[in-house]
Design an enzyme around this catalytic site. Sequence first.
Site, mmCIF file in Angstrom:
data_model
loop_
_atom_site.group_PDB
_atom_site.id
_atom_site.type_symbol
_atom_site.label_atom_id
_atom_site.label_comp_id
_atom_site.label_asym_id
_atom_site.label_seq_id
_atom_site.Cartn_x
_atom_site.Cartn_y
_atom_site.Cartn_z
ATOM 1 N N HIS A 89 -7.825 -5.861 1.424
ATOM 2 C CA HIS A 89 -6.608 -5.064 1.293
ATOM 3 C C HIS A 89 -5.434 -5.620 2.105
ATOM 4 C CE1 HIS A 89 -4.349 -1.550 0.132
ATOM 5 N NE2 HIS A 89 -4.107 -1.244 1.386
ATOM 6 N N SER A 102 0.839 -1.188 0.000
ATOM 7 C CA SER A 102 0.000 0.000 0.000
ATOM 8 C C SER A 102 0.886 1.256 0.000
ATOM 9 C CB SER A 102 -0.949 -0.039 1.200
ATOM 10 O OG SER A 102 -2.001 0.882 1.053
#
Length: 253
Positions: free
Chosen positions: A226, A90
């Site tokens: 995620h 990320s």
Amino acid sequence: MDKLVFRPYKRPNALYRLICFPWAGSNCSFFARWGEIFSSTIEVSVIRLPGRECHAKEPFAKDMTEVINKITSVLLKELQEKPFAFFGHSFGSYVSYALAVHLKEEYGLEPVHLFLSGAYGPQSEYFSLLSKSHEIEDSRILEYLDMLGGVPPEFLQNEQITRHLILTLKQDQKILQTYPFHDIRRKYFTCDVTCFNASDETKQGSEAWLAVTSGDTASYNLPGSHFYLLEPSNETFLIEHITKCIENSDILK
């Protein structure tokens, strides 16, 4: 080592270095374990930015340039000594990319492999929302973190922890606004690039990152959301695949 780089398992005889870049608002605890898990050929280091852990009282970095310059000042000599690879998740993916660009431009250095995980494409709606998260109300951020599962539930029940978590998260996301990620350098690198995505986020536009190199590219969708890498089976896959890619790199052939 400087406080900026955490290396709990030193392997001076390792053939390669793997530098890991954590996600926004986090610390280095997850990747620190990798130093013990990876094979003896790979020494793992984790980037630990100002404003957290052992330098929690230090001011946060004000922009990406400051982040890159700090990391370079600590790691440059080591990166010049032996082959290295970057793994970021990320926010960490964006930092690793920006650092790779800097090393290429200023020192002619490239990683043998660039691993980008959970990295939204710069032109995607997902990235736009990510870079504006500092504008979102704190309560909504906590709800989103709880939904993603990237923070232990007990942490979200602690007011002091959540206050610092939100502050760190917002500061990290502000850094994204100080770097021109929209201007991806097409075929800028020659190293191999691999993108890892969560199966629940297949439309995040991460394929854009595969265009930054003339080297080999690959993309994998792993089950979950995620923070898919927190799932033990996914983590095992990552470690095995990263090890194979690094050890099979052409640099020592």
